[in-house]
Design a protein around this motif. Sequence first.
Motif, PDB file in Angstrom:
ATOM      1  N   PHE A  28       0.821  -1.218   0.000  1.00 28.56           N
ATOM      2  CA  PHE A  28       0.000   0.000   0.000  1.00 28.56           C
ATOM      3  C   PHE A  28       0.855   1.270   0.000  1.00 28.56           C
ATOM      4  CE2 PHE A  28      -2.634  -3.356   1.908  1.00 28.56           C
ATOM      5  CZ  PHE A  28      -3.649  -3.394   0.958  1.00 28.56           C
ATOM      6  N   LEU A  31      -1.047   5.343  -1.973  1.00 33.25           N
ATOM      7  CA  LEU A  31      -2.449   4.936  -2.127  1.00 33.25           C
ATOM      8  C   LEU A  31      -3.051   5.552  -3.383  1.00 33.25           C
ATOM      9  CD1 LEU A  31      -3.943   5.175   1.471  1.00 33.25           C
ATOM     10  CD2 LEU A  31      -3.485   3.117   0.140  1.00 33.25           C
ATOM     11  N   HIS A  35      -6.249   0.842  -4.940  1.00 34.62           N
ATOM     12  CA  HIS A  35      -6.170   0.427  -3.534  1.00 34.62           C
ATOM     13  C   HIS A  35      -7.487   0.725  -2.821  1.00 34.62           C
ATOM     14  CE1 HIS A  35      -1.569   1.119  -3.647  1.00 34.62           C
ATOM     15  NE2 HIS A  35      -1.767  -0.180  -3.569  1.00 34.62           N
ATOM     16  N   TYR A  38     -10.273  -1.629  -3.778  1.00 34.43           N
ATOM     17  CA  TYR A  38     -10.030  -2.946  -3.182  1.00 34.43           C
ATOM     18  C   TYR A  38     -10.330  -2.949  -1.683  1.00 34.43           C
ATOM     19  CZ  TYR A  38      -7.393  -6.811  -1.176  1.00 34.43           C
ATOM     20  OH  TYR A  38      -7.035  -7.904  -0.441  1.00 34.43           O
ATOM     21  N   THR A 145       0.677   1.110  -8.435  1.00 40.67           N
ATOM     22  CA  THR A 145       1.679   2.021  -7.888  1.00 40.67           C
ATOM     23  C   THR A 145       2.817   2.215  -8.881  1.00 40.67           C
ATOM     24  OG1 THR A 145       1.078   1.343  -5.654  1.00 40.67           O
ATOM     25  CG2 THR A 145       3.208   2.434  -5.925  1.00 40.67           C
TER      26      THR A 145
END
Length: 158
Positions: A28, A31, A35, A38, A145
């Motif tokens: 994580f 963010l 994310h 989810y 990311t």
Amino acid sequence: MRTLSETVAWREQLRREGRRVVLTNGVFDLLHTGHLYYLKRARELGDVLVIALNADTSVRALKGPSRPVQDELQRAYALGALACIDGIVIFREPRLTAEIRALRPDVYCKAGDYTLEKLNPEERGALQEVGARIEFLPFLPGFSTTNLIARIKAAGEI
């Protein structure tokens, strides 16, 4: 954020109250919408969502020396600000096996890039041992990311 022993004590209180605990884990870092999508979906699988957050050392081992972008305390703080997350514990070992056995989640959740066969056998065995239901949630396409970091780098070059 709690230590593992504090989280275990809290988990036992939740069990006495009949509340279902969902456990997920991950890095994580930075963010993003994927994310958030989810994590909100994971929270819907139970009454309480606990995040096992990879420590910085494990992130470097998994993703390379330039990661994480944010350290574990910064990542925990950002996650803790989300209404869908009820608890966070940082794990330092390569595998989540000890945390699974200690926390005994009702549901364990991973993103859609995982399958039962792709779960680490040791972790999968611990989940079966504690009777956790394993759920895989689909990705929200177009978010990662790695892609976000690439876009940030490109924006810096404009």
